[in-house]
Design a protein around this motif. Structure first.
Motif, mmCIF file in Angstrom:
data_model
loop_
_atom_site.group_PDB
_atom_site.id
_atom_site.type_symbol
_atom_site.label_atom_id
_atom_site.label_comp_id
_atom_site.label_asym_id
_atom_site.label_seq_id
_atom_site.Cartn_x
_atom_site.Cartn_y
_atom_site.Cartn_z
ATOM 1 N N ILE A 46 6.674 59.706 56.461
ATOM 2 C CA ILE A 46 6.285 58.515 57.220
ATOM 3 C C ILE A 46 6.873 58.558 58.626
ATOM 4 O O ILE A 46 6.179 58.305 59.612
ATOM 5 C CB ILE A 46 6.723 57.233 56.483
ATOM 6 C CG1 ILE A 46 5.991 57.121 55.149
ATOM 7 C CG2 ILE A 46 6.447 56.005 57.338
ATOM 8 C CD1 ILE A 46 6.412 55.922 54.316
ATOM 9 N N ALA A 49 4.970 61.134 60.682
ATOM 10 C CA ALA A 49 3.648 60.680 61.118
ATOM 11 C C ALA A 49 3.740 59.676 62.252
ATOM 12 O O ALA A 49 3.114 59.843 63.312
ATOM 13 C CB ALA A 49 2.903 60.062 59.932
ATOM 14 N N MET A 50 4.520 58.629 62.042
ATOM 15 C CA MET A 50 4.532 57.543 63.016
ATOM 16 C C MET A 50 5.311 57.889 64.274
ATOM 17 O O MET A 50 4.961 57.430 65.371
ATOM 18 C CB MET A 50 5.093 56.277 62.367
ATOM 19 C CG MET A 50 4.245 55.760 61.204
ATOM 20 S SD MET A 50 2.474 55.655 61.587
ATOM 21 C CE MET A 50 2.471 54.458 62.918
ATOM 22 N N LEU A 190 9.475 55.246 64.958
ATOM 23 C CA LEU A 190 8.880 54.590 63.796
ATOM 24 C C LEU A 190 8.887 53.075 63.979
ATOM 25 O O LEU A 190 7.868 52.406 63.763
ATOM 26 C CB LEU A 190 9.655 54.962 62.523
ATOM 27 C CG LEU A 190 9.273 54.191 61.245
ATOM 28 C CD1 LEU A 190 7.823 54.452 60.868
ATOM 29 C CD2 LEU A 190 10.202 54.560 60.103
ATOM 30 N N LYS A 277 4.559 67.571 52.258
ATOM 31 C CA LYS A 277 4.321 66.153 52.495
ATOM 32 C C LYS A 277 3.545 65.890 53.780
ATOM 33 O O LYS A 277 3.325 64.747 54.160
ATOM 34 C CB LYS A 277 5.655 65.404 52.522
ATOM 35 C CG LYS A 277 6.368 65.401 51.169
ATOM 36 C CD LYS A 277 7.677 64.639 51.227
ATOM 37 C CE LYS A 277 8.368 64.651 49.863
ATOM 38 N NZ LYS A 277 9.668 63.952 49.889
ATOM 39 N N THR A 280 0.344 63.681 53.530
ATOM 40 C CA THR A 280 0.590 62.238 53.619
ATOM 41 C C THR A 280 0.744 61.818 55.074
ATOM 42 O O THR A 280 0.173 60.808 55.514
ATOM 43 C CB THR A 280 1.855 61.863 52.830
ATOM 44 O OG1 THR A 280 1.698 62.235 51.469
ATOM 45 C CG2 THR A 280 2.130 60.371 52.918
ATOM 46 N N SER A 281 1.494 62.606 55.825
ATOM 47 C CA SER A 281 1.694 62.309 57.249
ATOM 48 C C SER A 281 0.371 62.327 57.999
ATOM 49 O O SER A 281 0.117 61.478 58.859
ATOM 50 C CB SER A 281 2.659 63.334 57.865
ATOM 51 O OG SER A 281 3.916 63.305 57.232
ATOM 52 N N ILE A 284 -1.704 59.101 57.310
ATOM 53 C CA ILE A 284 -1.118 57.935 57.987
ATOM 54 C C ILE A 284 -1.384 58.003 59.484
ATOM 55 O O ILE A 284 -1.825 57.029 60.104
ATOM 56 C CB ILE A 284 0.402 57.866 57.719
ATOM 57 C CG1 ILE A 284 0.673 57.621 56.239
ATOM 58 C CG2 ILE A 284 1.045 56.770 58.566
ATOM 59 C CD1 ILE A 284 2.137 57.761 55.853
ATOM 60 N N TRP A 288 -3.896 55.444 61.745
ATOM 61 C CA TRP A 288 -3.245 54.609 62.751
ATOM 62 C C TRP A 288 -3.821 54.863 64.142
ATOM 63 O O TRP A 288 -4.064 53.926 64.907
ATOM 64 C CB TRP A 288 -1.740 54.863 62.756
ATOM 65 C CG TRP A 288 -0.998 53.920 63.666
ATOM 66 C CD1 TRP A 288 -0.582 52.651 63.383
ATOM 67 C CD2 TRP A 288 -0.585 54.175 65.013
ATOM 68 N NE1 TRP A 288 0.045 52.100 64.468
ATOM 69 C CE2 TRP A 288 0.070 53.017 65.479
ATOM 70 C CE3 TRP A 288 -0.711 55.267 65.871
ATOM 71 C CZ2 TRP A 288 0.602 52.920 66.774
ATOM 72 C CZ3 TRP A 288 -0.180 55.176 67.159
ATOM 73 C CH2 TRP A 288 0.461 54.012 67.589
#
Length: 508
Positions: A46, A49-50, A190, A277, A280-281, A284, A288
């Protein structure tokens, strides 16, 4: 300063203080420059990604993009957003996992220049030096655009002189970045991405209300020639239109090519703890980006309707239109305590968008100088403590140069970012793709690609594009293609890579 303005200022000060506190907390986790510049490869999916997307979007999302849409409608802003959305997804899909694996395999590279040098076994350090210099050349104005956005924010809101406002903002950004390094920058990014999202949603809802409802927004947009068209650009000065032909659309879509060469985004791929992972990133990040850019463009359209309804003064040029969300926040603050709180968060969102990019750019530029130029190229030997001190001093020096370049309050955030974006995309984009996916590419080809791509950005921007017509396209597209051609031609004309390099490529 009235009570509403003081209230918003207090909220922003609290926010800025929280960012510095995060920097102080993470400063204890930086044991060496690997931690400072890459966080020891410990990022979760997370945060990866963000922080990547927050550092990507910058003040361009909350100031530049709405400003362009306000003045010229959907064409330029829309095609730019589409190109960026495609580029974001492809970068996560094809580059992220392979770069994470390859950078670790290639002598645990912690910067983009060191990855290129290790990937091609460049003992001459030419790749290291050229790529580090290019990063500094394009990141300094990019960082300056962020400082300029902060200065515009405070000058517009509080009526203070631009220069002091810009300098104070720069000091805050430098403080938590130089203290906490990569982990602090990623964690604050984030938080900042969440605040940016909230700011966009609040402005969207309030703006529609002030414009007289959604019907009024659409009616106003339809009344402006070419405003909603994707093949024509509205001319705010004359009320007419400018054609947006296929070549112009292609060059605008080429914004997406820039992602493959953005050091501050690529570093996030290298810093994730578990490459598995990254899927998943990717999900997201892609969702966004699409939603946030769509809302930002629509806010520009709403802002135009607000001026038509008399809720806001007409914003006549790009410097003014880029303050659209700031002016909307000021209007919102006139509706009670809760509105002041929300307006303060909107303004904190603009600060967040700027800071999230500036901190990442400062780190990338600092690593290029302190790690790649001073230590790797010039052979300056340092202890861990000395390396950390050098890294922090480099952040301060780059910030000082950026402050000097940002001294003009009339500069356009969107235009500065577009040039720097083209510089990175053309210099590193093609080189990165060929380094990851073509085993026949060699050191000479990569070096040629960097030099040709970087040079063509300047040549096209300042010598060719001014002629207009078909030549007046965004410089990233021709420069990227020239870089790719140089890599292929020079690689094929020179000796193939060694068996050691090929074996490492195939193992990755």
């Amino acid at each position: 300063m009235n009570a509403n303005t003081i209230g918003m200022l207090i909220i922003m000060i609290i926010y800025l203080g929280a960012m510095v506190l995060i920097g102080i907390l993470f400063s204890r986790k930086n044991n060496d420059t690997s931690d400072f510049y890459l966080g020891g490869r410990k990022l979760g999916p997370i945060v990866t990604a963000m922080s990547a997307e927050a550092s990507d979007m910058s003040s361009w999302l909350l100031m530049g993009l709405p400003g362009v849409a306000y003045l010229s409608g959907c064409a330029e802003a829309g095609w730019t957003a589409i190109g960026l959305a495609i580029g974001t997804y492809l970068n996560w899909l094809i580059v992220a996992k392979r770069l994470r694996r390859y950078s670790h395999k290639a002598n645990n590279s912690i910067t983009i220049p060191s990855f290129f040098a290790n990937r091609y076994r460049d003992k001459s350090n030419s790749l290291l030096a050229i790529s580090a210099i290019m990063i500094v050349i394009f990141f300094v104005p990019y960082t300056a655009s962020g400082f300029a956005a902060c200065g515009k924010l405070f000058a517009t809101l509080f009526g203070v002189p631009y220069m002091p406002a810009m300098i104070i903002s720069a000091i805050i950004i430098v403080a938590y970045t130089s203290l906490g390094g990569f982990l602090a920058a990623s964690t604050t990014d984030l938080i900042q991405s969440i605040i940016m999202t909230g700011a966009l949603v609040v402005v969207l809802i309030y703006g529609v209300h002030m414009a007289g409802g959604m019907d009024a927004v659409i009616t106003n947009a339809q009344s402006l020639k070419g405003y909603l068209s994707m093949t024509m650009s509205h001319d705010a000065a004359t009320g007419g239109t400018t054609p947006y032909n296929g070549l112009t659309i292609a060059s605008t879509l080429a914004w997406g090519l820039g992602y493959f060469g953005m050091p501050h985004i690529l570093l996030r791929f290298m810093g994730i703890e578990d490459e598995n992972k990254l899927k998943t990133s990717r999900r997201i990040a892609s969702v966004w980006v699409v939603i946030s850019m769509f809302i930002a463009i629509f806010i520009g359209i709403i802002g135009n309707a607000m001026t038509k309804a008399g809720a806001m003064d007409v914003l006549e040029n790009s410097s003014q239109s880029e303050t659209l969300i700031v002016r909307t926040a000021v209007l919102l603050s006139n509706h009670g305590f809760l509105a002041v709180l929300m307006a303060g968060l909107i303004l904190a969102g603009i600060l967040a968008s700027t800071m999230s990019t500036s901190d990442s750019q400062l780190l990338a530029a600092s690593s290029s100088i302190s790690e790649n130029l001073l230590q790797d190229c010039f052979g300056i030997k340092c202890t861990k403590k000395q390396s950390m001190l050098m890294a922090r001093i480099t952040v301060l020096v780059i910030a000082a140069i950026s402050v000097f370049l940002a001294r003009n309050p009339d500069s356009s955030v969107f235009r500065i970012v577009s040039f720097a974006w083209a510089g990175f995309g053309a210099t590193f984009g093609a080189v990165m793709l060929f380094a990851l996916f073509w085993k026949r590419s060699n050191r000479n080809g990569a070096l040629a690609g960097m030099i040709v791509g970087g040079a063509m950005v300047f040549i096209w921007k300042f010598l060719i594009a001014p002629h207009g017509g078909l030549l007046g396209i965004y410089e990233l597209l021709p420069a990227f293609l020239c870089s790719a051609a140089a890599i292929v031609i020079v690689s094929l004309l020179t000796a193939p890579p060694s068996q050691e390099i090929i074996d490492e490529f195939e193992s990755v």
